[in-house]
Design a protein around this motif. Sequence first.
Motif, PDB file in Angstrom:
ATOM      1  N   ASN A 118      25.838 -11.347   8.720  1.00 49.28           N
ATOM      2  CA  ASN A 118      25.942 -12.176   7.934  1.00 49.28           C
ATOM      3  C   ASN A 118      27.111 -12.523   6.781  1.00 49.28           C
ATOM      4  OD1 ASN A 118      23.220 -12.858   7.481  1.00 49.28           O
ATOM      5  ND2 ASN A 118      22.366 -11.956   6.484  1.00 49.28           N
ATOM      6  N   ILE A 119      28.343 -11.870   7.107  1.00 52.38           N
ATOM      7  CA  ILE A 119      29.473 -11.879   6.405  1.00 52.38           C
ATOM      8  C   ILE A 119      30.305 -12.842   7.402  1.00 52.38           C
ATOM      9  CG2 ILE A 119      31.921 -10.857   6.156  1.00 52.38           C
ATOM     10  CD1 ILE A 119      30.504  -8.567   5.661  1.00 52.38           C
ATOM     11  N   PRO A 120      30.609 -13.372   8.164  1.00 48.74           N
ATOM     12  CA  PRO A 120      31.285 -14.153   8.783  1.00 48.74           C
ATOM     13  C   PRO A 120      30.789 -15.623   8.444  1.00 48.74           C
ATOM     14  CG  PRO A 120      30.618 -13.253  10.724  1.00 48.74           C
ATOM     15  CD  PRO A 120      30.254 -12.159   9.213  1.00 48.74           C
ATOM     16  N   GLU A 121      29.413 -15.966   8.685  1.00 51.40           N
ATOM     17  CA  GLU A 121      28.513 -16.648   8.276  1.00 51.40           C
ATOM     18  C   GLU A 121      28.687 -17.106   7.250  1.00 51.40           C
ATOM     19  OE1 GLU A 121      24.089 -16.044   8.756  1.00 51.40           O
ATOM     20  OE2 GLU A 121      25.044 -15.425  11.291  1.00 51.40           O
ATOM     21  N   GLY A 122      28.834 -16.408   6.009  1.00 51.81           N
ATOM     22  CA  GLY A 122      28.653 -16.617   4.670  1.00 51.81           C
ATOM     23  C   GLY A 122      30.464 -17.122   4.430  1.00 51.81           C
ATOM     24  N   THR A 148      26.281 -25.200   6.951  1.00 49.21           N
ATOM     25  CA  THR A 148      24.847 -25.257   5.565  1.00 49.21           C
ATOM     26  C   THR A 148      24.166 -25.262   6.006  1.00 49.21           C
ATOM     27  OG1 THR A 148      24.376 -27.134   4.232  1.00 49.21           O
ATOM     28  CG2 THR A 148      26.900 -25.141   3.921  1.00 49.21           C
ATOM     29  N   ILE A 149      23.173 -26.247   6.104  1.00 47.85           N
ATOM     30  CA  ILE A 149      21.666 -26.241   7.093  1.00 47.85           C
ATOM     31  C   ILE A 149      21.959 -26.051   8.367  1.00 47.85           C
ATOM     32  CG2 ILE A 149      19.767 -27.831   7.978  1.00 47.85           C
ATOM     33  CD1 ILE A 149      20.854 -30.046   6.025  1.00 47.85           C
ATOM     34  N   GLY A 150      23.009 -25.736   9.359  1.00 42.55           N
ATOM     35  CA  GLY A 150      22.718 -25.261  10.706  1.00 42.55           C
ATOM     36  C   GLY A 150      22.606 -23.809  10.289  1.00 42.55           C
ATOM     37  N   ILE A 151      22.958 -23.204   9.642  1.00 40.42           N
ATOM     38  CA  ILE A 151      23.008 -21.861   9.300  1.00 40.42           C
ATOM     39  C   ILE A 151      21.788 -21.414   8.741  1.00 40.42           C
ATOM     40  CG2 ILE A 151      24.396 -19.789   8.239  1.00 40.42           C
ATOM     41  CD1 ILE A 151      27.007 -21.312   8.596  1.00 40.42           C
ATOM     42  N   ALA A 152      21.193 -22.334   7.500  1.00 44.29           N
ATOM     43  CA  ALA A 152      20.311 -21.494   6.789  1.00 44.29           C
ATOM     44  C   ALA A 152      18.791 -21.770   8.195  1.00 44.29           C
ATOM     45  CB  ALA A 152      19.847 -22.943   5.673  1.00 44.29           C
ATOM     46  N   ILE A 185      22.648 -11.463   0.690  1.00 42.46           N
ATOM     47  CA  ILE A 185      22.906 -12.277  -0.272  1.00 42.46           C
ATOM     48  C   ILE A 185      24.433 -12.462  -0.342  1.00 42.46           C
ATOM     49  CG2 ILE A 185      22.898 -10.143  -1.703  1.00 42.46           C
ATOM     50  CD1 ILE A 185      22.567 -12.842  -3.085  1.00 42.46           C
ATOM     51  N   VAL A 186      24.799 -11.238   1.061  1.00 42.16           N
ATOM     52  CA  VAL A 186      26.203 -11.103   0.890  1.00 42.16           C
ATOM     53  C   VAL A 186      26.712 -12.604   1.716  1.00 42.16           C
ATOM     54  CG1 VAL A 186      25.318 -10.559   3.070  1.00 42.16           C
ATOM     55  CG2 VAL A 186      27.748 -10.143   2.193  1.00 42.16           C
ATOM     56  N   GLU A 187      25.935 -13.609   2.060  1.00 41.30           N
ATOM     57  CA  GLU A 187      26.243 -14.989   2.219  1.00 41.30           C
ATOM     58  C   GLU A 187      26.972 -15.683   1.454  1.00 41.30           C
ATOM     59  OE1 GLU A 187      24.830 -17.214   5.545  1.00 41.30           O
ATOM     60  OE2 GLU A 187      23.545 -15.329   6.485  1.00 41.30           O
ATOM     61  N   PRO A 188      26.367 -16.022   0.396  1.00 40.46           N
ATOM     62  CA  PRO A 188      26.881 -16.583  -1.129  1.00 40.46           C
ATOM     63  C   PRO A 188      28.039 -15.960  -1.898  1.00 40.46           C
ATOM     64  CG  PRO A 188      24.652 -16.184  -1.394  1.00 40.46           C
ATOM     65  CD  PRO A 188      24.942 -16.315  -0.405  1.00 40.46           C
ATOM     66  N   ILE A 189      27.895 -14.618  -1.379  1.00 46.11           N
ATOM     67  CA  ILE A 189      29.478 -13.657  -2.002  1.00 46.11           C
ATOM     68  C   ILE A 189      30.248 -13.679  -1.237  1.00 46.11           C
ATOM     69  CG2 ILE A 189      30.176 -11.201  -2.867  1.00 46.11           C
ATOM     70  CD1 ILE A 189      27.128 -10.878  -3.254  1.00 46.11           C
ATOM     71  N   ALA A 190      30.735 -14.327  -0.441  1.00 46.32           N
ATOM     72  CA  ALA A 190      31.048 -13.803   0.495  1.00 46.32           C
ATOM     73  C   ALA A 190      31.546 -15.768   0.317  1.00 46.32           C
ATOM     74  CB  ALA A 190      30.944 -13.491   2.364  1.00 46.32           C
ATOM     75  N   ALA A 191      31.284 -15.903   0.545  1.00 49.14           N
ATOM     76  CA  ALA A 191      31.468 -17.412   0.661  1.00 49.14           C
ATOM     77  C   ALA A 191      32.586 -17.993  -0.810  1.00 49.14           C
ATOM     78  CB  ALA A 191      29.736 -18.771   0.796  1.00 49.14           C
ATOM     79  N   LEU A 192      31.648 -17.377  -1.598  1.00 48.09           N
ATOM     80  CA  LEU A 192      32.701 -17.540  -3.255  1.00 48.09           C
ATOM     81  C   LEU A 192      34.080 -17.337  -2.581  1.00 48.09           C
ATOM     82  CD1 LEU A 192      32.373 -18.991  -5.390  1.00 48.09           C
ATOM     83  CD2 LEU A 192      31.273 -17.052  -6.554  1.00 48.09           C
ATOM     84  N   LEU A 193      34.012 -16.071  -3.240  1.00 54.64           N
ATOM     85  CA  LEU A 193      35.502 -15.822  -1.796  1.00 54.64           C
ATOM     86  C   LEU A 193      36.031 -15.414  -1.331  1.00 54.64           C
ATOM     87  CD1 LEU A 193      34.370 -11.807  -1.618  1.00 54.64           C
ATOM     88  CD2 LEU A 193      34.629 -12.216  -4.059  1.00 54.64           C
ATOM     89  N   THR A 194      35.727 -16.344  -0.004  1.00 55.69           N
ATOM     90  CA  THR A 194      36.563 -17.201   1.022  1.00 55.69           C
ATOM     91  C   THR A 194      37.329 -18.656  -0.270  1.00 55.69           C
ATOM     92  OG1 THR A 194      35.326 -16.834   2.218  1.00 55.69           O
ATOM     93  CG2 THR A 194      37.025 -18.498   2.985  1.00 55.69           C
ATOM     94  N   ILE A 195      36.293 -19.405  -0.916  1.00 59.21           N
ATOM     95  CA  ILE A 195      37.226 -20.314  -1.815  1.00 59.21           C
ATOM     96  C   ILE A 195      37.995 -20.216  -2.251  1.00 59.21           C
ATOM     97  CG2 ILE A 195      36.122 -22.429  -3.057  1.00 59.21           C
ATOM     98  CD1 ILE A 195      33.669 -22.563  -2.114  1.00 59.21           C
ATOM     99  N   ALA A 215      35.135 -14.050  13.648  1.00 63.04           N
ATOM    100  CA  ALA A 215      34.147 -13.516  13.388  1.00 63.04           C
ATOM    101  C   ALA A 215      32.475 -14.044  13.310  1.00 63.04           C
ATOM    102  CB  ALA A 215      34.238 -13.753  12.006  1.00 63.04           C
ATOM    103  N   MET A 216      32.320 -15.229  13.636  1.00 63.24           N
ATOM    104  CA  MET A 216      30.898 -15.401  14.395  1.00 63.24           C
ATOM    105  C   MET A 216      30.584 -15.559  15.692  1.00 63.24           C
ATOM    106  SD  MET A 216      29.910 -18.967  11.753  1.00 63.24           S
ATOM    107  CE  MET A 216      28.663 -19.267  12.319  1.00 63.24           C
ATOM    108  N   MET A 217      31.157 -15.509  16.656  1.00 60.07           N
ATOM    109  CA  MET A 217      31.707 -15.150  17.676  1.00 60.07           C
ATOM    110  C   MET A 217      31.537 -13.991  18.337  1.00 60.07           C
ATOM    111  SD  MET A 217      31.113 -17.586  19.245  1.00 60.07           S
ATOM    112  CE  MET A 217      31.489 -17.574  21.460  1.00 60.07           C
TER     113      MET A 217
END
Length: 256
Positions: A118-122, A148-152, A185-195, A215-217
Amino acid sequence: MYVGLLIPFLGTTLGAACVFLLKKDLGDKTQRALTGFASGVMVAASVWSLLIPAMEQSERMGKWAFLPAALGFLLGVLFLLLLDSTIPHLHMHAEKAEGPKAKLKKTTMMVLAVTLHNIPEGMAVGVVFGGLLSGNQIITWGGALALTIGIAIQNFPEGAIISMPLHAEGKSKWNAFGLGVLSGIVEPIAALLTIIAMGLVVPIMPVVLSLAAGAMMYVVVEELIPEMSEGEHSNVGVIMFSIGFVLMMALDVALG
């Protein structure tokens, strides 16, 4: 805008809630179908939402526009390879855990396996929203929303795939649901850290976009495709892969 970071997490949560609605464990064919669908979404998202924008932003390099994307892609693969080898985890149906030896419960290592991919998705969600905040002209609100919709959508079956087997193995419904939610829960955390990191790396935006794609691949090839193909021969995984791929492609083109 930051509410958008929670959309993929919502998909995982709703999927994990299936443990309250379904009486039986997910069958092998159903799990292969859901895994194939998730794989298709992730591959299409990597191409249309990340790699193509990365190369479009490097157009000034002419025939060498692929270089930043290629570099970032390989860095993303290496990043996940590093995480894969340093975090103990257990894939679904696997007998032997991967990563360093650790005295962790089987359920804990199963949740860690889902959390790991889930980390690369975030990161992917974070990098497109970070691009929007930086005023990048290539990344659009529609494109970010499509991702975001696709990953959801692909997180929904992932939430079910983690919570249902845990309940079947003896966990209570609430416990299984909680572990399923925790894996996402790691996804929004990883997303925020990336931003946050984007403020430092805007000049190399194409590399960051393609790093998330790599990372996703890595997750798709190393984990999801083997899972959708294991067991008795069946084409259901390939069919659902195609559906997921086309759906994500359509979302990105239509909304982007």
